[in-house]
Write an enzyme that holds these catalytic residues in place. Structure first.
Site, PDB file in Angstrom:
ATOM      1  N   LYS A   1       0.824  -1.213   0.000  1.00 26.16           N
ATOM      2  CA  LYS A   1       0.000   0.000   0.000  1.00 26.16           C
ATOM      3  C   LYS A   1       0.856   1.262   0.000  1.00 26.16           C
ATOM      4  O   LYS A   1       0.502   2.251  -0.643  1.00 26.16           O
ATOM      5  CB  LYS A   1      -0.984   0.002   1.175  1.00 26.16           C
TER       6      LYS A   1
ATOM      7  N   LYS B   1      -5.622  -9.164  -6.304  1.00 22.41           N
ATOM      8  CA  LYS B   1      -6.780  -9.611  -5.529  1.00 22.41           C
ATOM      9  C   LYS B   1      -7.954  -8.631  -5.633  1.00 22.41           C
ATOM     10  O   LYS B   1      -7.746  -7.433  -5.851  1.00 22.41           O
ATOM     11  CB  LYS B   1      -6.376  -9.842  -4.067  1.00 22.41           C
TER      12      LYS B   1
ATOM     13  N   LYS C   1     -12.109  -4.186  -1.776  1.00 19.71           N
ATOM     14  CA  LYS C   1     -13.196  -3.202  -1.744  1.00 19.71           C
ATOM     15  C   LYS C   1     -12.694  -1.784  -1.951  1.00 19.71           C
ATOM     16  O   LYS C   1     -13.447  -0.896  -2.311  1.00 19.71           O
ATOM     17  CB  LYS C   1     -14.020  -3.339  -0.460  1.00 19.71           C
TER      18      LYS C   1
HETATM   19  P1  ATP Z   1      -9.128  -3.115   1.498  1.00 17.76           P
HETATM   20  O1  ATP Z   1      -8.921  -2.940   0.036  1.00 17.76           O
HETATM   21  O2  ATP Z   1      -9.659  -1.917   2.183  1.00 17.76           O
HETATM   22  O3  ATP Z   1      -7.956  -3.730   2.223  1.00 17.76           O
HETATM   23  P2  ATP Z   1     -10.350  -5.720   1.468  1.00 17.76           P
HETATM   24  O4  ATP Z   1     -11.362  -6.080   0.426  1.00 17.76           O
HETATM   25  O5  ATP Z   1      -8.982  -6.283   1.323  1.00 17.76           O
HETATM   26  O6  ATP Z   1     -10.357  -4.164   1.606  1.00 17.76           O
HETATM   27  P3  ATP Z   1     -10.371  -6.165   4.330  1.00 17.76           P
HETATM   28  O7  ATP Z   1     -11.266  -5.346   5.178  1.00 17.76           O
HETATM   29  O8  ATP Z   1      -8.908  -5.843   4.277  1.00 17.76           O
HETATM   30  O9  ATP Z   1     -10.980  -6.186   2.850  1.00 17.76           O
HETATM   31  O10 ATP Z   1     -10.547  -7.681   4.769  1.00 17.76           O
HETATM   32  C1  ATP Z   1     -11.787  -8.216   5.214  1.00 17.76           C
HETATM   33  C2  ATP Z   1     -11.727  -9.718   5.143  1.00 17.76           C
HETATM   34  O11 ATP Z   1     -11.880 -10.131   3.779  1.00 17.76           O
HETATM   35  C3  ATP Z   1     -10.404 -10.312   5.620  1.00 17.76           C
HETATM   36  O12 ATP Z   1     -10.663 -11.505   6.323  1.00 17.76           O
HETATM   37  C4  ATP Z   1      -9.662 -10.576   4.342  1.00 17.76           C
HETATM   38  O13 ATP Z   1      -8.707 -11.609   4.487  1.00 17.76           O
HETATM   39  C5  ATP Z   1     -10.799 -10.984   3.420  1.00 17.76           C
HETATM   40  N1  ATP Z   1     -10.450 -10.706   2.026  1.00 17.76           N
HETATM   41  C6  ATP Z   1     -10.122  -9.497   1.507  1.00 17.76           C
HETATM   42  N2  ATP Z   1      -9.853  -9.592   0.185  1.00 17.76           N
HETATM   43  C7  ATP Z   1     -10.024 -10.912  -0.123  1.00 17.76           C
HETATM   44  C8  ATP Z   1      -9.906 -11.648  -1.335  1.00 17.76           C
HETATM   45  N3  ATP Z   1      -9.566 -11.061  -2.474  1.00 17.76           N
HETATM   46  N4  ATP Z   1     -10.177 -12.981  -1.306  1.00 17.76           N
HETATM   47  C9  ATP Z   1     -10.530 -13.587  -0.152  1.00 17.76           C
HETATM   48  N5  ATP Z   1     -10.654 -12.949   1.032  1.00 17.76           N
HETATM   49  C10 ATP Z   1     -10.408 -11.627   1.056  1.00 17.76           C
HETATM   50 MG    MG Z   2      -7.389  -5.741   2.803  1.00 24.17          MG
END
Ligand code: ATP
Ligand code: MG
Length: 334
Positions: free
Chosen positions: A113, A200, A203
């Site tokens: 990041k 990956k 969000k």
């Molecule tokens: P950000 O981009 O803000 O980091 P994010 O989509 O990665 O958002 P997080 O809030 O960091 O979401 O993670 C929430 C949960 O979703 C965690 O348990 C994380 O491991 C899971 N997660 C996030 N992205 C993935 C993905 N691409 N595949 C599977 N699990 C995921």
């Molecule tokens: Mg994340």
């Protein structure tokens, strides 16, 4: 026998995606009966990178209601907002004074990041919160003395840091924190972006076509899957050389509750359009089911989150005091 404790959270950085559902929420729902559960909306973590107050406010409420709509039951799970339990802020300070800048700057998420926002003047543009993200997370876990942390692979390293910190604090300050274990789902640990399948799904991705949001219009979500980037070979099998196809098979298998190999067999002699349309239909059905419930739960967030915060705070306070005492921050005589 006392149930083990499960803790998990999702940052309020954006709208929840299908990856969050498959990689995290689906497991949390499954584990609810077997554990004592604490699940929180990580709104303090969402401040790591700049975010508009209005957006943050919307995100946190949406996520609370989506957890409920996806099956989190508040009779079985303490569901709360991180910022409603003030102990998280103080715990972070106590933890971060026991880490080093080296150890935090080695974290993969920090490197990823921060490299995206690093400019010519280097460190000047990297928010301190990005470096401290893991210590806030270590505190989240230790405040509830959790045994098991359901996470996607991307968060595994932070759970490892928590294990190291728990051991360090226990040795130095005679705190008896449990050493938590990550719990990674067998299928769907890493769902990939629909437009760049080597990256990956996140969000916080700026490109709305890359992700399925749980609150997407179900027909539009269907179309996003139909347009997902694949390859030109035309054959369906699992290979790291074919990340788009692997991703679709992963999504299909997670939603159909079958293994990835079973999904591969089902589609072995079929074409990409069939894999896409069958996956798109499962995604569409899921969104319709979730959104019906969401419209009900969104009106109860204020009341339900108060109940959760009160329960969580009692537990968090006990563990915070334990560490404070270990560090010498108490007034009782020996
Ligand atoms: P950000 O981009 O803000 O980091 P994010 O989509 O990665 O958002 P997080 O809030 O960091 O979401 O993670 C929430 C949960 O979703 C965690 O348990 C994380 O491991 C899971 N997660 C996030 N992205 C993935 C993905 N691409 N595949 C599977 N699990 C995921
Ligand atoms: Mg994340």
């Amino acid at each position: 026998m006392q149930k083990k404790i499960m803790l998990s959270g999702i940052t309020a950085t954006g709208k929840l995606t299908l990856a969050n559902y498959i990689g995290a929420i689906k497991n949390m729902v499954k584990l609810q009966d077997d554990y004592e559960n604490y699940i929180f909306i990580a709104d303090l973590h969402a401040l790591t990178l700049p975010i508009e107050p209005e957006t943050l406010n919307q995100n946190r409420k949406n996520i609370f209601a989506l957890f409920r709509a996806c099956g989190i039951d508040i009779e079985k799970t303490t569901l709360f907002f991180q910022s409603d339990v003030m102990e998280h802020g103080l715990m972070n300070w106590l933890i971060l004074t026991n880490t080093t800048i080296g150890e935090l700057s080695r974290m993969t998420q920090f490197k990823d990041k921060s490299s995206k926002i690093k400019t010519a003047n280097g460190m000047e543009t990297i928010p301190t919160g990005l470096l401290m993200y893991p210590t806030l997370m270590v505190g989240d876990i230790l405040l509830y003395n959790a045994d098991i942390i359901p996470v996607g692979i991307d968060q595994k390293q932070h759970v490892e840091l928590t294990r190291n910190l728990a051991i360090r604090l226990n040795n130095k300050f005679k705190t008896n924190f449990k050493i938590p274990e990550p719990y990674i789902p067998e299928v769907g640990a890493k769902i990939m972006s629909l437009v760049e399948p080597t990256k990956k799904m996140s969000k916080s991705d700026k490109n709305a076509k890359a992700s399925i949001y749980l609150l997407d219009n179900p027909d539009e979500a269907y179309q996003k899957i139909m347009k997902a980037v694949t390859d030109s070979e035309g054959k369906i099998y699992i290979s790291d050389e074919k990340p788009g196809i692997k991703n679709l098979l992963t999504i299909y298998s997670a939603l159909a509750n079958i293994s990835l190999n079973e999904a591969e067999k089902i589609f072995a002699n079929k074409n990409y359009a069939e894999l896409k349309s069958q996956t798109a239909q499962l995604v569409k059905d899921l969104l319709i089911r979730i959104q019906e419930k969401y419209n009900f739960y969104i009106n109860n967030v204020e009341n339900e989150s108060k109940i959760g915060a009160e329960k969580a705070q009692k537990f968090a306070n006990i563990n915070l005091k334990k560490l404070m005492k270990g560090l010498g921050l108490n007034n009782e005589s020996k």
